[in-house]
Design an enzyme around this catalytic site. Structure first.
Site, short mmCIF file in Angstrom:
data_model
loop_
_atom_site.label_atom_id
_atom_site.label_comp_id
_atom_site.label_asym_id
_atom_site.label_seq_id
_atom_site.Cartn_x
_atom_site.Cartn_y
_atom_site.Cartn_z
N ARG A 1 -0.76 -8.75 13.76
CA ARG A 1 -1.20 -7.79 12.73
C ARG A 1 -2.07 -8.48 11.68
NH1 ARG A 1 4.49 -5.74 11.17
NH2 ARG A 1 3.55 -4.64 9.42
N ARG B 1 12.59 -6.88 6.18
CA ARG B 1 12.61 -5.61 5.45
C ARG B 1 13.14 -4.49 6.34
NH1 ARG B 1 6.25 -3.56 4.81
NH2 ARG B 1 5.92 -3.17 7.03
N ARG C 1 11.50 -1.72 11.45
CA ARG C 1 10.30 -1.41 12.23
C ARG C 1 10.16 -2.38 13.38
NH1 ARG C 1 5.05 -0.40 8.54
NH2 ARG C 1 4.10 -1.58 10.22
N ARG D 1 -9.53 0.87 9.19
CA ARG D 1 -9.19 -0.51 9.53
C ARG D 1 -10.31 -1.22 10.29
NH1 ARG D 1 -3.35 0.21 9.18
NH2 ARG D 1 -2.20 -1.70 9.58
N LYS E 1 0.82 -1.22 0.00
CA LYS E 1 0.00 0.00 0.00
C LYS E 1 0.86 1.27 0.00
CE LYS E 1 -2.01 -1.11 3.92
NZ LYS E 1 -1.52 -2.44 4.36
P1 ADP Z 1 1.01 -2.35 8.18
O1 ADP Z 1 -0.14 -2.13 7.25
O2 ADP Z 1 2.23 -2.90 7.50
O3 ADP Z 1 0.66 -3.15 9.41
P2 ADP Z 1 0.89 0.42 9.18
O4 ADP Z 1 2.02 1.38 9.23
O5 ADP Z 1 -0.29 0.77 8.35
O6 ADP Z 1 1.54 -0.94 8.71
O7 ADP Z 1 0.35 0.14 10.66
C1 ADP Z 1 1.21 -0.18 11.73
C2 ADP Z 1 0.44 -0.25 13.03
O8 ADP Z 1 -0.14 1.02 13.32
C3 ADP Z 1 -0.72 -1.23 13.09
O9 ADP Z 1 -0.32 -2.54 13.40
C4 ADP Z 1 -1.58 -0.60 14.20
O10 ADP Z 1 -1.05 -0.87 15.47
C5 ADP Z 1 -1.41 0.89 13.96
N1 ADP Z 1 -2.44 1.45 13.05
C6 ADP Z 1 -2.20 2.03 11.84
N2 ADP Z 1 -3.34 2.46 11.28
C7 ADP Z 1 -4.35 2.14 12.15
C8 ADP Z 1 -5.75 2.29 12.13
N3 ADP Z 1 -6.38 2.87 11.09
N4 ADP Z 1 -6.46 1.83 13.20
C9 ADP Z 1 -5.85 1.24 14.23
N5 ADP Z 1 -4.53 1.06 14.32
C10 ADP Z 1 -3.77 1.49 13.29
#
Ligand code: ADP
Ligand code: ZN
Length: 232
Positions: free
Chosen positions: A173, A127, A162, A88, A13
């Site tokens: 996740r 990564r 990360r 989400r 994404k």
């Molecule tokens: P990825 O899609 O690879 O898991 P992101 O950077 O989008 O990476 O998200 C990392 C973390 O940030 C998630 O595991 C969650 O803890 C938090 N997070 C990100 N966006 C949201 C969201 N919209 N609602 C709840 N938690 C979120």
């Protein structure tokens, strides 16, 4: 134009979002990046967010929707947004519809990038990025040509892993994705917004598929009974 890039962690994404914002002059909204930024503040909120994210769990809707609300009202004159990692949950999806409404905008497309679990694990475990220029690397599939040195900007020892890119957090996740986020596939399907794209392929191939979807008029994709649903 407002677009959601949807898909599990590691689907690509962020990579696709970055190319799209340059092409369409729209603003990227990544809640993951915003939350990682919030962690830098030595506040109670920052610490709370850091511990939730390290485990791989979802941050509460209240916190996330609050961040989005602030961002959208600040940037309400922008021509559009690309949402990456948001919404989400169903509550977040409803909130987004209302917030876009309140600034006189609406959602145009939801692009789902699908990739099987095994591949997601391979992509994520190992990564890392260059913290100076953002270039993405992988221990096995794309190591830097000279160890410790960024191929793109030449920075030395600036690589960043990360905290949640480890096996235990990734399992959580993925579970959060299938349990809380994947129901949004059905949600956006009934709003006739969903476009599905296979996330396996080169960055360019996937980018082209996304652009082709964007070009198609909504009418070409619309089925009659969708007219019964009031679109947000
Ligand atoms: P990825 O899609 O690879 O898991 P992101 O950077 O989008 O990476 O998200 C990392 C973390 O940030 C998630 O595991 C969650 O803890 C938090 N997070 C990100 N966006 C949201 C969201 N919209 N609602 C709840 N938690 C979120
Ligand atoms: Zn670099």
């Amino acid at each position: 134009m407002n677009l959601i890039l949807f898909g599990p962690p590691g689907a690509g994404k962020g990579t696709q979002a970055e190319i799209l914002i340059n092409k369409y002059n729209i603003v990227q909204i990544s809640t993951g990046d915003m939350l990682r930024e919030a962690q830098k503040d030595e506040t109670d909120l920052g610490r709370k967010v850091a511990s939730i994210m390290a485990k791989g769990e979802l941050v509460t809707d209240e916190i996330v929707i609050g961040l989005i609300e602030k961002k959208l009202t600040n940037d309400e004159n922008e021509i559009g947004f690309i949402f990456d990692g948001f919404p989400r949950t169903l509550a977040q999806a409803d909130a987004l519809g209302n917030l876009l409404d309140s600034i006189g905008q609406s959602l145009d497309h939801v692009v789902e990038l699908y990739v099987d679990d095994e591949k997601l694990v391979q992509r994520i475990i190992g990564r890392f990025t260059c913290s100076s220029c953002g270039e993405l690397y992988h221990k096995i599939t794309k190591p830097p040509k000279n160890e410790g040195i960024c191929d793109v900007c030449g920075s030395k020892d600036k690589f960043n892993f990360r905290q949640d890119d480890n096996e235990d957090s990734l399992k959580i996740r993925l579970l959060a994705y299938y349990r809380d986020t994947s129901p949004l596939i059905g949600y956006y399907h009934v709003f006739n917004k969903l476009r599905k794209i296979n996330g396996l392929g080169s960055v360019d191939e996937i980018q082209n598929k996304i652009r082709n979807f964007i070009k198609k008029k909504a009418e070409e994709l619309k089925l009659d009974f969708f007219d019964l649903i009031k679109q947000k």
